[in-house]
Design a protein around this motif. Structure first.
Motif, PDB file in Angstrom:
ATOM      1  N   LYS A  17      -4.652  41.775 -17.384  1.00  0.00           N
ATOM      2  CA  LYS A  17      -5.199  40.543 -17.943  1.00  0.00           C
ATOM      3  C   LYS A  17      -4.603  40.253 -19.325  1.00  0.00           C
ATOM      4  O   LYS A  17      -4.290  39.110 -19.641  1.00  0.00           O
ATOM      5  N   HIS A  30       2.360  32.948 -13.856  1.00  0.00           N
ATOM      6  CA  HIS A  30       1.892  32.850 -15.236  1.00  0.00           C
ATOM      7  C   HIS A  30       3.004  32.314 -16.122  1.00  0.00           C
ATOM      8  O   HIS A  30       4.175  32.320 -15.760  1.00  0.00           O
ATOM      9  N   GLU A  55      -2.278  36.665 -21.464  1.00  0.00           N
ATOM     10  CA  GLU A  55      -2.943  35.814 -22.454  1.00  0.00           C
ATOM     11  C   GLU A  55      -1.891  35.104 -23.310  1.00  0.00           C
ATOM     12  O   GLU A  55      -1.226  35.731 -24.125  1.00  0.00           O
ATOM     13  N   TYR A  84     -14.359  41.443 -22.472  1.00  0.00           N
ATOM     14  CA  TYR A  84     -13.089  40.840 -22.060  1.00  0.00           C
ATOM     15  C   TYR A  84     -12.844  40.977 -20.558  1.00  0.00           C
ATOM     16  O   TYR A  84     -12.436  40.035 -19.890  1.00  0.00           O
ATOM     17  N   CYS A 104     -11.832  27.857 -19.790  1.00  0.00           N
ATOM     18  CA  CYS A 104     -11.823  29.310 -19.938  1.00  0.00           C
ATOM     19  C   CYS A 104     -11.991  29.656 -21.414  1.00  0.00           C
ATOM     20  O   CYS A 104     -11.492  28.945 -22.285  1.00  0.00           O
ATOM     21  N   PRO A 105     -12.669  30.751 -21.713  1.00  0.00           N
ATOM     22  CA  PRO A 105     -12.818  31.131 -23.117  1.00  0.00           C
ATOM     23  C   PRO A 105     -11.488  31.564 -23.727  1.00  0.00           C
ATOM     24  O   PRO A 105     -10.609  32.072 -23.022  1.00  0.00           O
ATOM     25  N   ASN A 106     -11.347  31.327 -25.022  1.00  0.00           N
ATOM     26  CA  ASN A 106     -10.156  31.750 -25.750  1.00  0.00           C
ATOM     27  C   ASN A 106     -10.370  33.187 -26.218  1.00  0.00           C
ATOM     28  O   ASN A 106     -11.158  33.439 -27.117  1.00  0.00           O
ATOM     29  N   PRO A 165     -21.169  34.425 -16.024  1.00  0.00           N
ATOM     30  CA  PRO A 165     -19.767  34.230 -16.395  1.00  0.00           C
ATOM     31  C   PRO A 165     -19.606  33.454 -17.706  1.00  0.00           C
ATOM     32  O   PRO A 165     -20.432  32.612 -18.056  1.00  0.00           O
ATOM     33  N   GLY A 210     -17.691  30.682 -19.825  1.00  0.00           N
ATOM     34  CA  GLY A 210     -16.968  29.453 -19.512  1.00  0.00           C
ATOM     35  C   GLY A 210     -17.330  28.956 -18.129  1.00  0.00           C
ATOM     36  O   GLY A 210     -18.344  29.319 -17.557  1.00  0.00           O
ATOM     37  N   ASP A 211     -16.472  28.085 -17.597  1.00  0.00           N
ATOM     38  CA  ASP A 211     -16.662  27.576 -16.244  1.00  0.00           C
ATOM     39  C   ASP A 211     -15.298  27.317 -15.627  1.00  0.00           C
ATOM     40  O   ASP A 211     -14.274  27.708 -16.177  1.00  0.00           O
ATOM     41  N   LYS A 212     -15.273  26.635 -14.485  1.00  0.00           N
ATOM     42  CA  LYS A 212     -14.001  26.409 -13.798  1.00  0.00           C
ATOM     43  C   LYS A 212     -13.062  25.517 -14.603  1.00  0.00           C
ATOM     44  O   LYS A 212     -11.856  25.615 -14.480  1.00  0.00           O
TER      45      LYS A 212
END
Length: 195
Positions: free
Chosen positions: A94, A135, A98, A11, A34-36, A27, A29-31
């Motif tokens: 972080k 956020h 979420e 994580y 994003c991964p869930n 990494p 995912g990418d720009k």
């Protein structure tokens, strides 16, 4: 065994306390995508809540006052690596942001901050950083509600950590000393909005 530290290491990625600085990680995912991490945090919530809470007294647990676990009667005592991952300042910074896992993060917060003022201060700092950032604020409501609803010896302290110290706000504005306290900016913003 070591499942909690493995999940938190995944994580936190490069911010993980277990990450080798000499090893480059690919990494996730990418720009654009994003991964869930919501299922990961939900799994972590169950695993962490089945462990003994972290108390101020060096992590020793009073099992009569512990929060009930979710995986039966077996109580897992966190290893040093698991504690290092959980106590990493990056974990809560972080996790509170979420949007799809705010309830699971709230459960983690309510379990780990029970009778632990030091960790409560760290979590309050993460919540305030997220409130001051761009956020989604709705993701924080479950975390803040869980943080405020922990019924232990430090419940009043948690309110002060997030909302500020109103008596110190007056002192700060009328004194040459600069005191740094959590929530003073929020109190000033509410005060300005009311006036």
């Amino acid at each position: 065994r070591c499942f909690i530290e493995t999940l938190i290491d995944l994580y936190l990625f490069e911010d993980s306390p277990l990450a080798d600085p000499n090893q480059r990680r690919k990494p996730l995912g990418d720009k654009g995508a994003c991964p869930n991490f919501a299922p990961l945090l939900e799994c972590l919530s169950v695993l962490i809540r089945s462990s003994a809470p972290l108390y101020c007294e060096g992590g020793t647990s009073d099992y009569n006052r512990r929060i009930p676990t979710t995986l039966g009667n077996e109580i897992h005592v966190l290893t040093q690596n698991e504690r290092a991952c959980i106590l990493s300042p990056h974990f809560f910074k972080k996790a509170v942001c979420e949007p799809l896992a705010s309830e699971a993060t709230g459960w983690i917060i309510s379990h780990l901050c029970y009778n632990n003022l030091a960790l409560s201060q760290q979590v309050a700092h993460a919540i305030l950083d997220a409130l001051n950032a761009d956020h989604r604020k709705t993701a924080l409501y479950s975390c803040i509600e869980a943080f405020f609803s922990i019924k232990d010896d430090f419940q009043g302290n948690r309110f002060e950590l997030i909302c500020g110290y109103p008596s110190l706000l007056y002192y700060r504005e009328h004194s040459s000393e600069m005191l740094e306290h959590y929530g003073v900016g929020q109190i000033r913003a509410v005060n300005t909005e009311i006036l």
